[in-house]
Motif scaffolding. Structure first.
Motif, PDB file in Angstrom:
ATOM      1  N   MET A  26       9.520   8.081  -1.801  1.00  0.00           N
ATOM      2  CA  MET A  26       8.701   8.392  -2.969  1.00  0.00           C
ATOM      3  C   MET A  26       8.151   7.123  -3.613  1.00  0.00           C
ATOM      4  SD  MET A  26      11.585   9.711  -5.704  1.00  0.00           S
ATOM      5  CE  MET A  26      10.496   9.636  -7.123  1.00  0.00           C
ATOM      6  N   GLY A  27       8.308   5.989  -2.908  1.00  0.00           N
ATOM      7  CA  GLY A  27       7.690   4.755  -3.362  1.00  0.00           C
ATOM      8  C   GLY A  27       8.504   3.948  -4.346  1.00  0.00           C
ATOM      9  N   ALA A  28       9.803   4.193  -4.435  1.00  0.00           N
ATOM     10  CA  ALA A  28      10.647   3.407  -5.341  1.00  0.00           C
ATOM     11  C   ALA A  28      10.895   2.034  -4.724  1.00  0.00           C
ATOM     12  CB  ALA A  28      11.966   4.130  -5.580  1.00  0.00           C
ATOM     13  N   PRO A  29      10.540   0.956  -5.404  1.00  0.00           N
ATOM     14  CA  PRO A  29      10.756  -0.383  -4.849  1.00  0.00           C
ATOM     15  C   PRO A  29      12.230  -0.760  -4.892  1.00  0.00           C
ATOM     16  CG  PRO A  29       9.879  -0.540  -7.072  1.00  0.00           C
ATOM     17  CD  PRO A  29       9.908   0.926  -6.723  1.00  0.00           C
ATOM     18  N   ASP A  30      12.576  -1.861  -4.245  1.00  0.00           N
ATOM     19  CA  ASP A  30      13.949  -2.353  -4.293  1.00  0.00           C
ATOM     20  C   ASP A  30      14.348  -2.610  -5.747  1.00  0.00           C
ATOM     21  OD1 ASP A  30      14.017  -2.285  -1.541  1.00  0.00           O
ATOM     22  OD2 ASP A  30      13.475  -4.399  -1.316  1.00  0.00           O
ATOM     23  N   ASN A  31      15.584  -2.297  -6.057  1.00  0.00           N
ATOM     24  CA  ASN A  31      16.136  -2.521  -7.404  1.00  0.00           C
ATOM     25  C   ASN A  31      15.355  -1.768  -8.479  1.00  0.00           C
ATOM     26  OD1 ASN A  31      18.053  -4.425  -6.346  1.00  0.00           O
ATOM     27  ND2 ASN A  31      16.404  -5.923  -6.261  1.00  0.00           N
ATOM     28  N   TRP A  32      14.856  -0.600  -8.134  1.00  0.00           N
ATOM     29  CA  TRP A  32      14.087   0.198  -9.085  1.00  0.00           C
ATOM     30  C   TRP A  32      14.894   0.536 -10.336  1.00  0.00           C
ATOM     31  CZ3 TRP A  32      15.933   4.855 -10.688  1.00  0.00           C
ATOM     32  CH2 TRP A  32      16.930   5.445  -9.919  1.00  0.00           C
ATOM     33  N   GLU A  33      16.215   0.624 -10.198  1.00  0.00           N
ATOM     34  CA  GLU A  33      17.064   1.058 -11.319  1.00  0.00           C
ATOM     35  C   GLU A  33      16.939   0.130 -12.521  1.00  0.00           C
ATOM     36  OE1 GLU A  33      18.071   0.223  -8.281  1.00  0.00           O
ATOM     37  OE2 GLU A  33      19.577   1.605  -7.479  1.00  0.00           O
ATOM     38  N   THR A  34      16.726  -1.157 -12.257  1.00  0.00           N
ATOM     39  CA  THR A  34      16.680  -2.130 -13.361  1.00  0.00           C
ATOM     40  C   THR A  34      15.460  -1.933 -14.253  1.00  0.00           C
ATOM     41  OG1 THR A  34      15.492  -3.727 -11.992  1.00  0.00           O
ATOM     42  CG2 THR A  34      17.891  -3.826 -11.955  1.00  0.00           C
ATOM     43  N   ASP A  35      14.499  -1.170 -13.782  1.00  0.00           N
ATOM     44  CA  ASP A  35      13.232  -0.972 -14.517  1.00  0.00           C
ATOM     45  C   ASP A  35      13.288   0.204 -15.470  1.00  0.00           C
ATOM     46  OD1 ASP A  35      10.811  -2.194 -14.911  1.00  0.00           O
ATOM     47  OD2 ASP A  35       9.736  -0.954 -13.478  1.00  0.00           O
ATOM     48  N   TRP A  36      14.407   0.939 -15.513  1.00  0.00           N
ATOM     49  CA  TRP A  36      14.485   2.145 -16.333  1.00  0.00           C
ATOM     50  C   TRP A  36      15.469   1.999 -17.481  1.00  0.00           C
ATOM     51  CZ3 TRP A  36      11.367   6.469 -15.691  1.00  0.00           C
ATOM     52  CH2 TRP A  36      10.488   6.404 -14.608  1.00  0.00           C
ATOM     53  N   SER A  81       0.819  -1.214   0.000  1.00  0.00           N
ATOM     54  CA  SER A  81       0.000   0.000   0.000  1.00  0.00           C
ATOM     55  C   SER A  81       0.852   1.264   0.000  1.00  0.00           C
ATOM     56  CB  SER A  81      -0.930   0.004   1.216  1.00  0.00           C
ATOM     57  OG  SER A  81      -0.187  -0.065   2.427  1.00  0.00           O
ATOM     58  N   HIS A  82       2.058   1.199   0.593  1.00  0.00           N
ATOM     59  CA  HIS A  82       2.931   2.377   0.591  1.00  0.00           C
ATOM     60  C   HIS A  82       3.393   2.698  -0.827  1.00  0.00           C
ATOM     61  CE1 HIS A  82       6.137   5.188   1.558  1.00  0.00           C
ATOM     62  NE2 HIS A  82       6.960   4.427   0.858  1.00  0.00           N
ATOM     63  N   LEU A  83       3.818   1.690  -1.565  1.00  0.00           N
ATOM     64  CA  LEU A  83       4.291   1.922  -2.933  1.00  0.00           C
ATOM     65  C   LEU A  83       3.172   2.449  -3.821  1.00  0.00           C
ATOM     66  CD1 LEU A  83       6.634  -1.142  -3.672  1.00  0.00           C
ATOM     67  CD2 LEU A  83       7.190   1.067  -2.628  1.00  0.00           C
ATOM     68  N   ARG A  84       1.962   1.980  -3.600  1.00  0.00           N
ATOM     69  CA  ARG A  84       0.830   2.435  -4.420  1.00  0.00           C
ATOM     70  C   ARG A  84       0.429   3.869  -4.093  1.00  0.00           C
ATOM     71  NH1 ARG A  84      -1.223  -2.513  -2.917  1.00  0.00           N
ATOM     72  NH2 ARG A  84      -2.905  -1.508  -1.725  1.00  0.00           N
ATOM     73  N   ALA A  85       0.854   4.356  -2.936  1.00  0.00           N
ATOM     74  CA  ALA A  85       0.425   5.690  -2.498  1.00  0.00           C
ATOM     75  C   ALA A  85       1.485   6.761  -2.699  1.00  0.00           C
ATOM     76  CB  ALA A  85       0.034   5.624  -1.009  1.00  0.00           C
ATOM     77  N   ARG A  86       2.520   6.473  -3.491  1.00  0.00           N
ATOM     78  CA  ARG A  86       3.585   7.444  -3.701  1.00  0.00           C
ATOM     79  C   ARG A  86       3.782   7.711  -5.193  1.00  0.00           C
ATOM     80  NH1 ARG A  86       2.703   8.241   0.848  1.00  0.00           N
ATOM     81  NH2 ARG A  86       4.160   8.438   2.603  1.00  0.00           N
ATOM     82  N   CYS A  87       4.510   8.779  -5.480  1.00  0.00           N
ATOM     83  CA  CYS A  87       4.569   9.287  -6.853  1.00  0.00           C
ATOM     84  C   CYS A  87       5.371   8.409  -7.808  1.00  0.00           C
ATOM     85  CB  CYS A  87       5.134  10.706  -6.858  1.00  0.00           C
ATOM     86  SG  CYS A  87       6.903  10.823  -6.468  1.00  0.00           S
ATOM     87  N   TYR A  88       6.249   7.540  -7.278  1.00  0.00           N
ATOM     88  CA  TYR A  88       7.049   6.719  -8.188  1.00  0.00           C
ATOM     89  C   TYR A  88       6.148   5.896  -9.111  1.00  0.00           C
ATOM     90  CZ  TYR A  88      10.342   3.290  -9.985  1.00  0.00           C
ATOM     91  OH  TYR A  88      11.093   2.488 -10.823  1.00  0.00           O
ATOM     92  N   LEU A  89       5.056   5.358  -8.576  1.00  0.00           N
ATOM     93  CA  LEU A  89       4.148   4.559  -9.394  1.00  0.00           C
ATOM     94  C   LEU A  89       3.618   5.368 -10.569  1.00  0.00           C
ATOM     95  CD1 LEU A  89       2.367   2.146 -10.079  1.00  0.00           C
ATOM     96  CD2 LEU A  89       0.753   2.902  -8.302  1.00  0.00           C
ATOM     97  N   LEU A  90       3.295   6.639 -10.352  1.00  0.00           N
ATOM     98  CA  LEU A  90       2.775   7.472 -11.439  1.00  0.00           C
ATOM     99  C   LEU A  90       3.869   7.766 -12.465  1.00  0.00           C
ATOM    100  CD1 LEU A  90       0.459   9.941  -9.497  1.00  0.00           C
ATOM    101  CD2 LEU A  90       0.024   7.616 -10.307  1.00  0.00           C
TER     102      LEU A  90
END
Length: 335
Positions: free
Chosen positions: A325-335, A275-284
């Motif tokens: 800001m809701g960035a999950p673990d290893n967010w870098e690999t997604d960009w 729920s934390h990740l869904r409520a932060r701007c990183y998801l958008l």
């Protein structure tokens, strides 16, 4: 004249800074700090030093009978105190402010491209049915064109038409004047769509028939157009935050989007049960990246966002990082 009922008196910039120092916020350069207070303002900056403040609690709210609710229903909160955590510095708040400002500019860059592309998608889809399809309630979903909106006595379609008419009437664009003069009103939808803002566009999409929604959302790899409608609504929320220069990086996103199944869009997996990740701007931002892969696959935007996120200030001494800001673990690999 003081405002009746408001307990906080006016303070000079010097007094504002002295108050912060007395509460434990370190100031390494007083002249610079005063300059920031004068140019940005105490109240705006306070949103960035708020996470630096000490917390008390946690407190558990009791029910109406004074009993402690069952664990799954407990509302546990920590209250921010006036004092700052050890190591908190005024310059850290300024660094967060600058990071957030650049983040908003990046978001607006993506949203502009997405808005323009979706105007074309919507106007092309509806225009094939009727050049002025937006005027015909029978071409939209009943919940938009027939159901009365919250006791207002009109439909959402009626409200939308009022907003659309104001945009046409207030527009100073030459193409609007030309089309009015040469062809009269109403404007065909592929012309009229050029005056829509993101909210006007997203509301019309939300009112479209399901098959028409699905036809557009499928282009972006989303089979359910109702899910896609929540994406547009949430991106409109993001656009409004950015356009009004509001704090973004750790904001709680009120208008949260629905997520498609992970077997349809694999990158949503970390967000589904958090729920934390869904409520932060990183998801958008990640949704914007998903859409830009269709709108402009060669865009440098994803690389620029990743590079900017890697500049997040070192605030580990305050327990702050990109998770805020809701960035999950290893967010870098997604960009």
């Amino acid at each position: 004249m003081s405002r009746k009922g408001y307990p906080k008196p006016w303070k000079s910039y010097e007094e504002q800074l002295d108050l912060l120092i007395s509460r434990g916020l370190a100031v390494t350069n007083r002249a610079k700090a005063l300059d920031y207070l004068q140019r940005i303002g105490y109240y705006r900056l306070s949103g960035y030093w708020y996470p630096f403040r000490e917390r008390s609690g946690p407190f558990i709210f009791l029910d109406e009978l004074g009993r402690k609710p069952a664990k799954k229903h407990r509302n546990v909160v920590k209250v921010a105190l006036d004092e700052f955590r050890p190591g908190a510095r005024f310059e850290d708040a300024v660094k967060l402010y600058v990071f957030d400002k650049k983040l908003r500019l990046l978001a607006m860059d993506a949203l502009e491209r997405i808005e323009i592309a979706l105007r074309v998608d919507i106007s092309h889809t509806l225009g094939e049915i009727d050049p002025v399809a937006y005027l015909h309630p029978e071409l939209f979903h009943d919940s938009f064109s027939r159901d009365l909106n919250n006791g207002k006595g009109v439909t959402r379609h009626h409200e939308w038409l009022g907003r659309h008419a104001r945009l046409i009437n207030e527009s100073k664009e030459e193409f609007v004047r030309h089309n009015k003069t040469r062809y009269g009103l109403p404007l065909v939808i592929w012309v009229a769509c050029e005056v829509w803002d993101f909210g006007t566009m997203s509301r019309l999409f939300a009112g479209m028939r399901e098959r028409d929604q699905d036809a557009i959302s499928a282009k972006y790899g989303i089979h359910n157009g109702r899910t896609f409608a929540t994406w547009l609504r949430s991106l409109n929320y993001l656009r409004n935050v950015c356009a009004h220069h509001s704090r973004l990086w750790n904001r709680n996103i009120v208008d949260q989007p629905k997520l498609p199944p992970a077997d349809e869009v694999a990158w949503v997996t970390p967000f589904q049960d958090d729920s934390h990740l869904r409520a932060r701007c990183y998801l958008l931002l990640r949704i914007a990246r998903h859409l830009l892969q269709v709108v402009n696959p060669s865009s440098s935007w994803p690389g620029r966002v990743k590079a900017h996120m890697e500049t997040f200030p070192d605030l580990t001494h305050l327990g702050l990082n990109l998770a805020g800001m809701g960035a999950p673990d290893n967010w870098e690999t997604d960009w």
